[in-house]
Design a protein around this motif. Sequence first.
Motif, PDB file in Angstrom:
ATOM      1  N   LEU A   1       0.851  -1.193   0.000  1.00  0.00           N
ATOM      2  CA  LEU A   1       0.000   0.000   0.000  1.00  0.00           C
ATOM      3  C   LEU A   1       0.886   1.243   0.000  1.00  0.00           C
ATOM      4  CD1 LEU A   1      -2.746   1.415   0.128  1.00  0.00           C
ATOM      5  CD2 LEU A   1      -2.682   1.121   2.629  1.00  0.00           C
ATOM      6  N   GLY A   2       1.954   1.207   0.786  1.00  0.00           N
ATOM      7  CA  GLY A   2       2.917   2.309   0.761  1.00  0.00           C
ATOM      8  C   GLY A   2       3.522   2.498  -0.622  1.00  0.00           C
ATOM      9  N   TRP A   3       3.841   1.382  -1.283  1.00  0.00           N
ATOM     10  CA  TRP A   3       4.395   1.456  -2.631  1.00  0.00           C
ATOM     11  C   TRP A   3       3.390   2.066  -3.603  1.00  0.00           C
ATOM     12  CZ3 TRP A   3       8.740   1.962  -4.797  1.00  0.00           C
ATOM     13  CH2 TRP A   3       8.934   1.698  -6.150  1.00  0.00           C
ATOM     14  N   ALA A   4       2.119   1.720  -3.446  1.00  0.00           N
ATOM     15  CA  ALA A   4       1.086   2.319  -4.297  1.00  0.00           C
ATOM     16  C   ALA A   4       1.043   3.828  -4.094  1.00  0.00           C
ATOM     17  CB  ALA A   4      -0.279   1.692  -3.998  1.00  0.00           C
TER      18      ALA A   4
ATOM     19  N   GLY B   1      12.938   5.085   2.795  1.00  0.00           N
ATOM     20  CA  GLY B   1      14.053   5.883   2.277  1.00  0.00           C
ATOM     21  C   GLY B   1      13.773   6.434   0.893  1.00  0.00           C
ATOM     22  N   LEU B   2      13.194   5.599   0.032  1.00  0.00           N
ATOM     23  CA  LEU B   2      12.843   6.073  -1.312  1.00  0.00           C
ATOM     24  C   LEU B   2      11.815   7.199  -1.251  1.00  0.00           C
ATOM     25  CD1 LEU B   2      12.580   2.722  -3.318  1.00  0.00           C
ATOM     26  CD2 LEU B   2      14.518   4.309  -3.180  1.00  0.00           C
ATOM     27  N   ALA B   3      10.858   7.072  -0.337  1.00  0.00           N
ATOM     28  CA  ALA B   3       9.843   8.126  -0.200  1.00  0.00           C
ATOM     29  C   ALA B   3      10.481   9.422   0.288  1.00  0.00           C
ATOM     30  CB  ALA B   3       8.737   7.674   0.752  1.00  0.00           C
TER      31      ALA B   3
ATOM     32  N   LYS C   1      11.977  11.170  -2.592  1.00  0.00           N
ATOM     33  CA  LYS C   1      10.949  11.853  -3.384  1.00  0.00           C
ATOM     34  C   LYS C   1      10.562  13.189  -2.746  1.00  0.00           C
ATOM     35  CE  LYS C   1       8.012   9.658  -6.191  1.00  0.00           C
ATOM     36  NZ  LYS C   1       6.858   8.965  -6.769  1.00  0.00           N
ATOM     37  N   LEU C   2      10.620  13.236  -1.414  1.00  0.00           N
ATOM     38  CA  LEU C   2      10.302  14.481  -0.702  1.00  0.00           C
ATOM     39  C   LEU C   2      11.488  15.447  -0.660  1.00  0.00           C
ATOM     40  CD1 LEU C   2       8.275  13.108   2.360  1.00  0.00           C
ATOM     41  CD2 LEU C   2       7.397  14.525   0.483  1.00  0.00           C
ATOM     42  N   GLY C   3      12.654  15.007  -1.124  1.00  0.00           N
ATOM     43  CA  GLY C   3      13.845  15.846  -1.088  1.00  0.00           C
ATOM     44  C   GLY C   3      14.533  15.871   0.269  1.00  0.00           C
ATOM     45  N   LYS C   4      14.183  14.920   1.141  1.00  0.00           N
ATOM     46  CA  LYS C   4      14.784  14.834   2.479  1.00  0.00           C
ATOM     47  C   LYS C   4      15.896  13.789   2.426  1.00  0.00           C
ATOM     48  CE  LYS C   4      10.657  16.330   4.899  1.00  0.00           C
ATOM     49  NZ  LYS C   4       9.760  16.067   6.022  1.00  0.00           N
ATOM     50  N   LEU C   5      17.042  14.216   1.906  1.00  0.00           N
ATOM     51  CA  LEU C   5      18.100  13.276   1.601  1.00  0.00           C
ATOM     52  C   LEU C   5      18.810  12.726   2.837  1.00  0.00           C
ATOM     53  CD1 LEU C   5      19.546  14.904  -1.628  1.00  0.00           C
ATOM     54  CD2 LEU C   5      17.736  13.209  -1.368  1.00  0.00           C
ATOM     55  N   VAL C   6      18.938  13.507   3.893  1.00  0.00           N
ATOM     56  CA  VAL C   6      19.568  13.007   5.115  1.00  0.00           C
ATOM     57  C   VAL C   6      18.699  11.915   5.730  1.00  0.00           C
ATOM     58  CG1 VAL C   6      20.310  13.611   7.463  1.00  0.00           C
ATOM     59  CG2 VAL C   6      20.849  15.137   5.549  1.00  0.00           C
ATOM     60  N   SER C   7      17.401  12.158   5.793  1.00  0.00           N
ATOM     61  CA  SER C   7      16.476  11.140   6.310  1.00  0.00           C
ATOM     62  C   SER C   7      16.499   9.897   5.423  1.00  0.00           C
ATOM     63  CB  SER C   7      15.055  11.688   6.394  1.00  0.00           C
ATOM     64  OG  SER C   7      14.996  12.729   7.337  1.00  0.00           O
TER      65      SER C   7
ATOM     66  N   TYR D   1      18.999   8.829   3.572  1.00  0.00           N
ATOM     67  CA  TYR D   1      20.263   8.138   3.820  1.00  0.00           C
ATOM     68  C   TYR D   1      20.174   7.296   5.095  1.00  0.00           C
ATOM     69  CZ  TYR D   1      25.220   7.381   4.712  1.00  0.00           C
ATOM     70  OH  TYR D   1      26.439   6.803   4.966  1.00  0.00           O
ATOM     71  N   ASP D   2      19.645   7.883   6.157  1.00  0.00           N
ATOM     72  CA  ASP D   2      19.507   7.158   7.425  1.00  0.00           C
ATOM     73  C   ASP D   2      18.643   5.910   7.266  1.00  0.00           C
ATOM     74  OD1 ASP D   2      21.081   9.069   8.682  1.00  0.00           O
ATOM     75  OD2 ASP D   2      19.366  10.160   9.550  1.00  0.00           O
ATOM     76  N   GLU D   3      17.518   6.039   6.574  1.00  0.00           N
ATOM     77  CA  GLU D   3      16.627   4.891   6.380  1.00  0.00           C
ATOM     78  C   GLU D   3      17.273   3.809   5.528  1.00  0.00           C
ATOM     79  OE1 GLU D   3      13.777   4.065   7.854  1.00  0.00           O
ATOM     80  OE2 GLU D   3      13.971   5.915   8.979  1.00  0.00           O
ATOM     81  N   LEU D   4      17.981   4.227   4.488  1.00  0.00           N
ATOM     82  CA  LEU D   4      18.632   3.245   3.623  1.00  0.00           C
ATOM     83  C   LEU D   4      19.764   2.527   4.354  1.00  0.00           C
ATOM     84  CD1 LEU D   4      18.539   5.249   0.281  1.00  0.00           C
ATOM     85  CD2 LEU D   4      17.114   3.301   0.931  1.00  0.00           C
ATOM     86  N   GLU D   5      20.464   3.228   5.232  1.00  0.00           N
ATOM     87  CA  GLU D   5      21.493   2.587   6.063  1.00  0.00           C
ATOM     88  C   GLU D   5      20.863   1.552   6.999  1.00  0.00           C
ATOM     89  OE1 GLU D   5      25.020   2.903   6.542  1.00  0.00           O
ATOM     90  OE2 GLU D   5      24.903   3.768   4.530  1.00  0.00           O
TER      91      GLU D   5
END
Length: 189
Positions: A120-123, A157-159, A162-168, A170-174
């Motif tokens: 659902l998040g992906w949708a 992290g991908l979301a 999309k929002l332009g919150k690159l630090v957040s 990066y943290d999620e992807l880590e």
Amino acid sequence: ATLRLKELVKEDPEYLNAHRYLGIVFLEKEEFGDAISEFSVVVSKESGKFRNDLVNRCDKSIFGEEAAQFEKETTNEGHLAWAYHDLGMAYLGENRYTEAEECLLEALKKSEKNIFRNDLGWAYYRWDKPKQAIKQYDIAMENPSEEDTGHANFFRGLAFIKLGKLVSAYDELEKALAKFQDQINKYQN
């Protein structure tokens, strides 16, 4: 697989598992209209009967882990949750976001599986609603009944990207990478 499943459906039109698996084959082939038709048969017969013998009649390796999870279901509600999920994913393949959302929400009403929540998040992500996507991933990460595998962190992290919150992001992807590594280590031992 398509030919054998079509035979099963023709032999017994009420064989809901066969309709679902035929829909999965169409989904994998990106034949979304045909997938929608098969999954719609399943969800339209909510009082229908599911059988647990299809895995024995078809090559399980074709359908993978989702087939195994579906076959573990013991109630119609559980089977229908998967059928609504799959129908939602077929609609998502056609970029029919409203229908995808409706089906994925119906799947979640029937079962609170993280795969349904994450999809659902992906949708929402695909629908360009990253804030709603993040909300779904947050709920998935808080689900105490399922293992946190890192998928919600990855998609969260991908979301954030999309929002332009690159630090957040990066943290999620880590966090996702660490959880993925934990999964690898668990299966190697």
